[in-house]
Design a protein around this motif. Structure first.
Motif, short mmCIF file in Angstrom:
data_model
loop_
_atom_site.label_atom_id
_atom_site.label_comp_id
_atom_site.label_asym_id
_atom_site.label_seq_id
_atom_site.Cartn_x
_atom_site.Cartn_y
_atom_site.Cartn_z
N THR A 122 0.82 -1.21 0.00
CA THR A 122 0.00 0.00 0.00
C THR A 122 0.86 1.26 0.00
O THR A 122 0.62 2.19 -0.78
CB THR A 122 -0.93 0.00 1.22
N GLU A 123 1.86 1.32 0.88
CA GLU A 123 2.70 2.51 1.01
C GLU A 123 3.43 2.82 -0.30
O GLU A 123 3.54 3.99 -0.71
CB GLU A 123 3.71 2.30 2.14
N ILE A 124 3.90 1.78 -0.97
CA ILE A 124 4.63 1.97 -2.23
C ILE A 124 3.70 2.46 -3.32
O ILE A 124 4.00 3.41 -4.05
CB ILE A 124 5.31 0.65 -2.65
N LEU A 125 2.53 1.83 -3.44
CA LEU A 125 1.58 2.22 -4.48
C LEU A 125 1.06 3.64 -4.27
O LEU A 125 0.85 4.39 -5.23
CB LEU A 125 0.41 1.24 -4.52
N TYR A 126 0.88 4.01 -3.01
CA TYR A 126 0.39 5.35 -2.73
C TYR A 126 1.42 6.41 -3.14
O TYR A 126 1.08 7.41 -3.78
CB TYR A 126 0.05 5.50 -1.25
N LEU A 127 2.69 6.17 -2.79
CA LEU A 127 3.73 7.14 -3.18
C LEU A 127 3.90 7.16 -4.70
O LEU A 127 4.16 8.22 -5.29
CB LEU A 127 5.06 6.81 -2.49
N LEU A 128 3.74 6.01 -5.34
CA LEU A 128 3.79 5.95 -6.80
C LEU A 128 2.70 6.84 -7.39
O LEU A 128 2.94 7.64 -8.32
CB LEU A 128 3.61 4.51 -7.27
N ALA A 129 1.48 6.73 -6.86
CA ALA A 129 0.36 7.54 -7.36
C ALA A 129 0.62 9.03 -7.12
O ALA A 129 0.35 9.87 -7.99
CB ALA A 129 -0.94 7.11 -6.69
N ARG A 130 1.12 9.37 -5.95
CA ARG A 130 1.42 10.78 -5.65
C ARG A 130 2.46 11.32 -6.62
O ARG A 130 2.38 12.49 -7.05
CB ARG A 130 1.91 10.94 -4.22
N THR A 131 3.44 10.50 -6.94
CA THR A 131 4.49 10.95 -7.86
C THR A 131 3.93 11.10 -9.27
O THR A 131 4.26 12.06 -9.98
CB THR A 131 5.66 9.95 -7.84
#
Length: 381
Positions: A122-131
């Motif tokens: 979850t944490e990785i996908l969320y930062l990916l989306a923010r980027t």
């Protein structure tokens, strides 16, 4: 068992087994969780003396650098592991995070794509989306967040970021639906409250908008969007003291926030502080010489100070830069009406706020909100 008791227990074990790397690793992680960076660093130094080649300790030294906001050193550390062939989702994630903090979102995106392939956490996908969002890849960001929301429906940040993106691309129904999901999971979610705040502000529902902005402000007093939203409401409802406070706070957080500068200039016009208004609009020109509203604002000051020659020059600049400039068009109207005879700008405010400023029937109130929203969606992520 709380963190402090866990640390005490592990320290007792470590006294009996002084070279145990796993115990020292656990103590470092627990100390970081407790916010005790100095203690974590002491354990790290002790462990490195006994296990100098441990990649886990190198990784932890990078985490400690990040905790101290030394992102350059953190990035060097994580990149050294990657160059040595030590690749994991967590190392890639931390390297990406450092790159984002250092203003390199393109490099961060590459790291996060690789990290998500190794571990779709979850944490990785969320930062990916923010980027992706920061790089204005809205379609990709929506796709990433939709997948994340499907796999972890109770993760409020995914819904709130979706709401912000949908608002930016003017899909209002989707924005409102996503914000509602986020608020159902977390009523204090700042992003979702701001989204609903701007949606309701856009439809002139000031009381409801103020409630959501105030809720966001209670959680985070450091949000430019929140202070700007409340300032807009206060200006439109002629609460100028409160509006000024919110604008000054927003500009203390981001001194080049053009919508905030512009609105502050208007506030000074409405309260007959013309010298301050000119100073603010001049400041806006220094930030961005292509932002038409600043020249329109200066033109209004020129008119109120009876310098029609300067006013015509600044109106021409404003309308050349943006023929839809509301300040430029208003200044033009004032010139045509010989408004230099007015001693107070507020005398025309009530008529202006509800009067069309162009042939589409758009009012100044609508123009202010539209331009601020357009600016925010490309500059504040």
């Amino acid at each position: 068992m709380d963190i402090s008791r866990k640390i005490e227990r592990l320290e007792l074990f470590l006294e009996q087994d002084k070279d145990n790397l796993n115990l020292m690793l656990d103590l470092i992680y627990l100390s970081l969780d407790a916010g005790s960076i100095d203690i974590a660093e002491n354990y790290l130094y002790r462990a490195q003396q006994q296990h100098p080649e441990s990649s886990q300790l190198i990784y932890l030294s990078g985490l400690i650098s990040c905790q101290r906001k030394n992102f350059e050193q953190g990035l060097i550390t994580f990149n050294s592991l990657l160059s040595a062939g030590v690749r994991s989702a967590s190392i890639l994630y931390q390297a990406a995070y450092c790159n984002i903090q250092l203003g390199n979102p393109e490099t961060a995106l590459e790291r996060l794509i690789h990290a998500s392939e190794l571990s779709p956490e979850t944490e990785i996908l969320y930062l990916l989306a923010r980027t992706q969002y920061q790089l204005k890849n809205f379609e990709l960001a929506v796709s990433t967040l939709t997948a994340l929301a499907d796999s972890d429906a109770k993760y409020a940040p995914a819904h709130s970021l979706l709401s912000q993106i949908y608002m930016d691309i003017e899909q209002w129904a989707d924005a409102q639906a996503s914000a509602a999901k986020a608020l159902a999971l977390d009523p204090n979610n700042v992003t979702a409250n701001i989204t609903i705040g701007f949606i309701t502000l856009n439809s002139n529902q000031y009381d409801q908008a103020a409630r959501h902005f105030s809720q966001a402000l209670n959680v985070n007093d450091e949000s430019c969007r929140t202070h700007l939203g409340l300032a807009i409401i206060d200006v439109f409802q002629q609460r100028y003291v409160e509006a000024e406070q919110h604008l000054l706070k927003a500009l203390s957080l981001q001194n080049d926030l053009l919508p905030g500068i512009n609105l502050l200039g208007w506030l000074y016009l409405l309260t007959d502080r013309f010298a301050l208004a000119r100073d603010v609009f001049d400041r806006g020109v220094e930030v961005d010489r292509s932002y038409a509203e600043m020249y329109g604002g200066i033109a209004i000051v020129d008119i109120l100070e009876k310098d029609e020659t300067a006013a015509r020059k600044n109106v021409a600049i404003a309308l050349r830069l943006d023929k839809m400039s509301y300040a430029g068009n208003f200044a033009k109207i004032l010139l045509l009406q010989n408004a230099q005879r007015l001693s107070q700008a507020e005398k025309v405010w009530k008529n202006l706020i509800s009067s069309p400023i162009d042939d589409t029937g758009k009012t100044l109130e609508q123009a202010v909100i539209e331009q601020i929203r357009a600016y925010l969606k490309v500059t504040l992520h």
